[in-house]
Design an enzyme around this catalytic site. Structure first.
Site, PDB file in Angstrom:
ATOM      1  N   GLY A   1      -6.187  20.769 -27.589  1.00 49.88           N
ATOM      2  CA  GLY A   1      -4.632  20.222 -27.161  1.00 49.88           C
ATOM      3  C   GLY A   1      -4.643  18.795 -26.966  1.00 49.88           C
ATOM      4  O   GLY A   1      -4.906  18.157 -27.963  1.00 49.88           O
TER       5      GLY A   1
ATOM      6  N   TYR B   1      -2.949  23.266  -8.381  1.00 57.74           N
ATOM      7  CA  TYR B   1      -2.995  22.330  -9.448  1.00 57.74           C
ATOM      8  C   TYR B   1      -1.959  21.230  -9.113  1.00 57.74           C
ATOM      9  O   TYR B   1      -2.364  19.955  -9.491  1.00 57.74           O
ATOM     10  CB  TYR B   1      -2.368  23.324 -10.669  1.00 57.74           C
ATOM     11  CG  TYR B   1      -2.105  22.262 -11.859  1.00 57.74           C
ATOM     12  CD1 TYR B   1      -3.204  22.101 -12.700  1.00 57.74           C
ATOM     13  CD2 TYR B   1      -0.731  22.236 -12.531  1.00 57.74           C
ATOM     14  CE1 TYR B   1      -2.948  21.344 -13.873  1.00 57.74           C
ATOM     15  CE2 TYR B   1      -0.462  21.315 -13.414  1.00 57.74           C
ATOM     16  CZ  TYR B   1      -1.894  21.091 -14.375  1.00 57.74           C
ATOM     17  OH  TYR B   1      -1.309  20.311 -15.474  1.00 57.74           O
TER      18      TYR B   1
ATOM     19  N   GLY C   1     -12.358  16.296 -22.405  1.00 55.42           N
ATOM     20  CA  GLY C   1     -11.502  17.577 -22.690  1.00 55.42           C
ATOM     21  C   GLY C   1     -10.988  17.357 -24.148  1.00 55.42           C
ATOM     22  O   GLY C   1      -9.926  17.720 -24.380  1.00 55.42           O
ATOM     23  N   ALA C   2     -11.972  16.566 -24.793  1.00 59.09           N
ATOM     24  CA  ALA C   2     -11.584  16.246 -26.148  1.00 59.09           C
ATOM     25  C   ALA C   2     -11.530  17.152 -27.370  1.00 59.09           C
ATOM     26  O   ALA C   2     -11.048  16.897 -28.616  1.00 59.09           O
ATOM     27  CB  ALA C   2     -12.490  14.830 -26.725  1.00 59.09           C
TER      28      ALA C   2
ATOM     29  N   GLY D   1      -6.252  16.167 -25.532  1.00 59.21           N
ATOM     30  CA  GLY D   1      -7.351  15.592 -25.645  1.00 59.21           C
ATOM     31  C   GLY D   1      -8.081  15.350 -27.116  1.00 59.21           C
ATOM     32  O   GLY D   1      -8.037  14.239 -27.556  1.00 59.21           O
TER      33      GLY D   1
HETATM   34  N1  LIG Z   1      -0.164  21.789 -21.441  1.00 56.33           N
HETATM   35  C1  LIG Z   1       0.823  21.175 -20.653  1.00 56.33           C
HETATM   36  O1  LIG Z   1       1.796  21.407 -20.797  1.00 56.33           O
HETATM   37  C2  LIG Z   1       0.290  20.061 -19.439  1.00 56.33           C
HETATM   38  C3  LIG Z   1       1.264  19.688 -18.768  1.00 56.33           C
HETATM   39  C4  LIG Z   1       1.302  18.854 -17.857  1.00 56.33           C
HETATM   40  C5  LIG Z   1      -0.343  18.418 -17.937  1.00 56.33           C
HETATM   41  N2  LIG Z   1      -1.337  18.706 -18.584  1.00 56.33           N
HETATM   42  C6  LIG Z   1      -2.574  18.089 -18.512  1.00 56.33           C
HETATM   43  O2  LIG Z   1      -2.854  17.836 -19.812  1.00 56.33           O
HETATM   44  C7  LIG Z   1      -4.321  17.843 -19.828  1.00 56.33           C
HETATM   45  C8  LIG Z   1      -4.987  18.355 -20.955  1.00 56.33           C
HETATM   46  O3  LIG Z   1      -4.477  19.726 -21.195  1.00 56.33           O
HETATM   47  P1  LIG Z   1      -4.163  20.628 -22.323  1.00 56.33           P
HETATM   48  O4  LIG Z   1      -2.803  20.889 -22.344  1.00 56.33           O
HETATM   49  O5  LIG Z   1      -4.539  19.862 -23.570  1.00 56.33           O
HETATM   50  O6  LIG Z   1      -4.926  21.774 -22.137  1.00 56.33           O
HETATM   51  P2  LIG Z   1      -6.346  22.451 -22.894  1.00 56.33           P
HETATM   52  O7  LIG Z   1      -5.909  22.739 -24.160  1.00 56.33           O
HETATM   53  O8  LIG Z   1      -6.465  23.868 -22.236  1.00 56.33           O
HETATM   54  O9  LIG Z   1      -7.464  21.334 -22.714  1.00 56.33           O
HETATM   55  C9  LIG Z   1      -8.129  21.155 -21.480  1.00 56.33           C
HETATM   56  C10 LIG Z   1      -9.379  20.522 -21.822  1.00 56.33           C
HETATM   57  O10 LIG Z   1      -9.987  20.343 -20.505  1.00 56.33           O
HETATM   58  C11 LIG Z   1     -11.197  20.950 -20.697  1.00 56.33           C
HETATM   59  N3  LIG Z   1     -11.976  21.233 -19.471  1.00 56.33           N
HETATM   60  C12 LIG Z   1     -11.477  22.257 -18.530  1.00 56.33           C
HETATM   61  N4  LIG Z   1     -12.377  22.335 -17.451  1.00 56.33           N
HETATM   62  C13 LIG Z   1     -13.332  21.414 -17.711  1.00 56.33           C
HETATM   63  C14 LIG Z   1     -14.443  21.142 -17.256  1.00 56.33           C
HETATM   64  N5  LIG Z   1     -15.115  21.764 -16.109  1.00 56.33           N
HETATM   65  N6  LIG Z   1     -15.428  20.102 -17.687  1.00 56.33           N
HETATM   66  C15 LIG Z   1     -14.843  19.478 -18.813  1.00 56.33           C
HETATM   67  N7  LIG Z   1     -13.899  19.723 -19.343  1.00 56.33           N
HETATM   68  C16 LIG Z   1     -12.834  20.644 -18.962  1.00 56.33           C
HETATM   69  C17 LIG Z   1     -11.043  22.022 -21.670  1.00 56.33           C
HETATM   70  O11 LIG Z   1     -12.425  22.247 -22.134  1.00 56.33           O
HETATM   71  P3  LIG Z   1     -12.469  23.819 -22.712  1.00 56.33           P
HETATM   72  O12 LIG Z   1     -12.279  24.109 -23.999  1.00 56.33           O
HETATM   73  O13 LIG Z   1     -14.111  23.824 -22.695  1.00 56.33           O
HETATM   74  O14 LIG Z   1     -11.947  24.884 -21.613  1.00 56.33           O
HETATM   75  C18 LIG Z   1     -10.254  21.453 -22.742  1.00 56.33           C
HETATM   76  O15 LIG Z   1     -10.882  20.735 -23.555  1.00 56.33           O
HETATM   77  C19 LIG Z   1      -4.951  18.516 -18.438  1.00 56.33           C
HETATM   78  O16 LIG Z   1      -5.235  17.506 -17.507  1.00 56.33           O
HETATM   79  C20 LIG Z   1      -3.575  19.138 -17.998  1.00 56.33           C
HETATM   80  O17 LIG Z   1      -3.663  19.388 -16.614  1.00 56.33           O
HETATM   81  C21 LIG Z   1      -0.999  19.909 -19.681  1.00 56.33           C
END
Ligand SMILES: NC(=O)c1ccc[n+]([C@@H]2O[C@H](COP(=O)([O-])OP(=O)(O)OC[C@H]3O[C@@H](n4cnc5c(N)ncnc54)[C@H](OP(=O)(O)O)[C@@H]3O)[C@@H](O)[C@H]2O)c1
Length: 322
Positions: free
Chosen positions: A30, A186, A26-27, A32
């Site tokens: 956000g 989730y 997920g690089a 990543g």
């Molecule tokens: N945002 C928050 O406040 C928060 C809080 C707690 C934990 N987290 C965790 O932090 C991590 C990063 O999230 P983020 O906030 O950076 O969200 P984000 O911007 O939505 O990034 C999520 C990443 O995961 C990828 N992804 C989703 N489904 C996938 C799949 N089937 N195969 C491969 N990649 C996939 C997305 O790819 P696409 O671009 O192709 O969709 C995107 O690159 C996640 O695990 C999330 O649960 C986030």
């Protein structure tokens, strides 16, 4: 509450990562993306495991001029065949792996139960089972790389509240006899990630490989952006307030980077690390900790952790004796 964001110390931020190889899933977005950017800034090489390769290529243009380098390999964590193809491509091209960041994750904003083609509920299928297979297939190269690390993203969502603590339902992972809720799914997936890192740390004792689970903070990323019109309107109305209590993506990458790069993190292999976060219902957890104890006893239940890992071998089609 004033924000007291945890940040990498200077020594870690200045480490020269030339010659080191990392995988970040997920690089392209956000947390990543900012994890990847910092490693490349410090001279490391990042293999970006991304579902949408075109988006990854576009964001990677922003790495021009940084000391390190990157590569992009397609990875859809919702598809175990894609995970196997990713690992095969990686092992064809690389002979070391210093750090694996299992960062990708999602919440199903449409709200209905969705199963992956391998039959997993989508949220846990991507966040946990896809990363489980990925990690297990990369264990040999991780063990062969001195001081390597595995980091898997969890979330404050795993913690729940004193009245309701999420747990992994080993007896019904696909909601045959319970109703589906997207946010509960989730939270369950993120409990699984904490349990896996804790159990794997035990299994990797004396190998030199360390593990960690991470809550990154409340990232202003694309997370949860697939909601309906009502949700989008509510979010845009709340945006100014959210900005005040949430974290930038760069801030939200700090905890993963600490676990991947600091000298201290491997001393706490298997532990949960958290950025400060107003989202904890347990007030005493809001300051976060590197590491800290999860307030959820189900995320510390090592009997369930062992059962989960053993079951996972069967469910992803791996031989348990690996
Ligand atoms: N945002 C928050 O406040 C928060 C809080 C707690 C934990 N987290 C965790 O932090 C991590 C990063 O999230 P983020 O906030 O950076 O969200 P984000 O911007 O939505 O990034 C999520 C990443 O995961 C990828 N992804 C989703 N489904 C996938 C799949 N089937 N195969 C491969 N990649 C996939 C997305 O790819 P696409 O671009 O192709 O969709 C995107 O690159 C996640 O695990 C999330 O649960 C986030």
């Amino acid at each position: 509450m004033p924000k007291n964001v945890r940040r990498l110390d200077q020594q870690t931020r200045n480490k020269n990562l030339a010659g080191r190889v990392y995988i970040v899933t997920g690089a392209n977005s956000g947390v990543g993306l900012e994890t990847t950017r910092q490693i490349i800034k410090q001279g490391g090489h990042v293999v970006m495991g991304c579902r949408r390769v075109d988006v990854a290529q576009t964001v990677a243009n922003g790495f021009a001029g940084l000391a390190g380098s990157h590569d992009i390999i397609r990875l859809d964590l919702a598809d175990l065949a894609s995970v196997r193809e990713f690992v095969a491509a990686f092992l064809r091209n690389y002979d070391r792996l210093d750090g694996l960041a299992g960062n990708a994750g999602m919440v199903n904003m449409q709200g209905d139960l969705v199963l992956t083609k391998d039959g997993f509920e989508q949220t846990i299928g991507i966040s946990y089972f896809g990363h489980f297979l990925l990690t297990e297939l990369l264990l040999d190269i991780l063990k062969a790389t001195p001081g390597s690390r595995i980091v898997l993203l969890s979330s404050v969502g795993h913690a729940g509240s004193r009245r309701s603590r999420p747990r992994v339902h080993l007896d019904d992972l696909t909601y045959k006899s319970r109703s589906f809720s997207n946010f509960a799914a989730y939270a369950e997936a993120k409990v699984a990630n904490i349990l896996y890192m804790a159990e794997l740390a035990k299994r990797l004792e004396d190998t030199g490989v360390s593990t960690a689970s991470v809550h990154p903070g409340w990232a202003r990323s694309n997370f949860g952006s697939g909601g309906g019109l009502g949700m989008r309107i509510a979010m845009s109305l709340m945006r100014p307030l959210i900005r005040f209590v949430s974290n930038s993506n760069e801030e939200s990458a700090q905890t993963s980077l600490h676990c991947l790069l600091s000298d201290d993190a491997p001393k706490h292999s298997g532990a949960y690390f958290s950025q400060q976060s107003v989202l904890y219902r347990d007030r005493e957890c809001r300051k976060g900790g590197w590491p800290m104890q999860s307030p959820n006893p189900h995320a510390r239940d090592m009997d369930t952790a062992k059962k989960l890992v053993n079951l996972s071998y069967d469910l992803v089609g791996l031989n348990r004796t690996r």
